[in-house]
Design an enzyme around this catalytic site. Structure first.
Site, PDB file in Angstrom:
ATOM      1  N   LYS A 110       0.798  -1.227   0.000  1.00  0.00           N
ATOM      2  CA  LYS A 110       0.000   0.000   0.000  1.00  0.00           C
ATOM      3  C   LYS A 110       0.836   1.286   0.000  1.00  0.00           C
ATOM      4  CE  LYS A 110      -4.210  -1.882   1.974  1.00  0.00           C
ATOM      5  NZ  LYS A 110      -5.329  -1.673   2.888  1.00  0.00           N
ATOM      6  N   ASP A 145     -10.047   2.845   1.529  1.00  0.00           N
ATOM      7  CA  ASP A 145     -10.246   2.194   2.834  1.00  0.00           C
ATOM      8  C   ASP A 145     -10.888   3.178   3.806  1.00  0.00           C
ATOM      9  OD1 ASP A 145      -9.132  -0.313   2.292  1.00  0.00           O
ATOM     10  OD2 ASP A 145      -7.097   0.359   2.786  1.00  0.00           O
TER      11      ASP A 145
END
Ligand code: ATR
Length: 290
Positions: A71, A107
């Site tokens: 990420k 997210d």
């Protein structure tokens, strides 16, 4: 499913990816919305995230999700990064643009949409945030950006919470994050809190673990939101409920991070009715496991 010369590809890069639920989310959405799109997992070896992105670009992959451990690493390979993702320092969604991929962090927007959908507010709230790792750090940013009154960041290692607080408060321009050692929770100002569980403690198969075991802690919580969704109900959630609070798991966060990614890739708005249909499918997956 029909695959032909016009089928567009989306996928997930990470390692491991075998247990991901993202294909279920995206392929279900494509089916419901009648899009000629398939979503597949790609396991990427260590050190090859940038190569994977370049390859995806060359193949005109429509979009990618990014999961552990890439990420942050993947950010250097992107053409552009959305400001929230930049501030958080992590992207989980790449959207194809003319010059390359643009990175987003769905997210956190997913968590926000999941909470809002349950009627949970961040704006003006007193919040307890458990943890100071990558996930909790992102939640701290979200809470600061969405106008939380105060976020008491409780962590086993005080120094880590202090470092995150300094960084987020600096970016927010106000002292919104208050770092504390978890065991000092009794020092929290009186009141009732929204508590967000942002550590991996309690994750299957360690289902009897929780960051705070003392029952008194849970008397302070009106709502508990655990980022974990496996097990369905964590020990943290059980303790919140046992003391009269509402508790939620992280499955709707997973659902909405996927939906927001799908919306970015296809330039559509997914209705709540369709979101519910995907959620039911995810729930069915968990019911089959139990
Ligand atoms: P993630 O990316 O999932 O957030 P991480 O960055 O490794 O993972 O962070 C893990 C978080 O869980 C940290 O807040 C960690 O606390 P420390 O900073 O003190 O290490 C917390 N954590 C992990 N195991 C824990 C345990 N057994 N008890 C309490 N906190 C724990």
């Amino acid at each position: 499913m029909k695959i032909d010369g016009k089928t567009r590809i989306c996928g997930l890069i990470g390692n491991p990816v075998e247990h991901t639920l993202s294909p279920m989310i995206h392929n279900t959405l494509a089916g419901i919305l009648g899009h000629n799109l398939v979503y597949v997992p790609f396991c990427v070896e260590e050190g090859k995230a940038a190569e994977a992105v370049a390859g995806a670009e060359a193949l005109h992959i429509l979009g990618l999700n990014v999961t552990v451990p890439y990420k942050s690493e993947v950010m250097a390979a992107l053409e552009e990064i959305d400001p929230l993702a930049q501030a958080i320092g992590a992207v989980n969604t790449l959207v194809g643009t003319e010059g390359g991929f643009k990175g987003y962090n769905t997210d956190m927007e997913g968590l926000y949409r999941a909470m809002t959908g349950e009627g949970i507010r961040i704006e003006g709230e007193q919040i307890i945030l458990l943890g100071a790792g990558g996930a909790a750090r992102a939640v701290a940013y979200l809470c600061a950006v969405k106008g939380a009154a105060k976020v008491y960041m409780l962590n086993r290692t005080l120094e880590k919470a202090q470092a995150v607080a300094q960084e987020v408060n600096g970016a927010a321009g106000r002292e919104v994050i208050v770092p504390m050692e978890t065991k000092a929770y009794a020092d929290l100002p009186d009141g009732q809190y929204l508590a967000i569980q942002g550590t991996s403690v309690g994750l299957w198969p360690h289902t009897e673990d929780t960051v705070v075991a003392e029952e008194n802690f849970y008397k302070k919580i009106h709502t508990g939101f655990d980022l974990i969704y496996s097990p369905w109900e964590t020990k943290f959630m059980r303790l919140v409920k046992a003391h009269g609070g509402q508790a939620y798991n992280g499955l709707k966060m997973l659902l909405y991070q996927g939906i927001i990614a799908y919306e970015l890739w296809n330039d559509v708005q997914v209705s709540e009715k369709d979101a519910k249909a995907v959620y039911e499918k995810l729930c069915g997956h968990f019911r089959r496991q139990e």
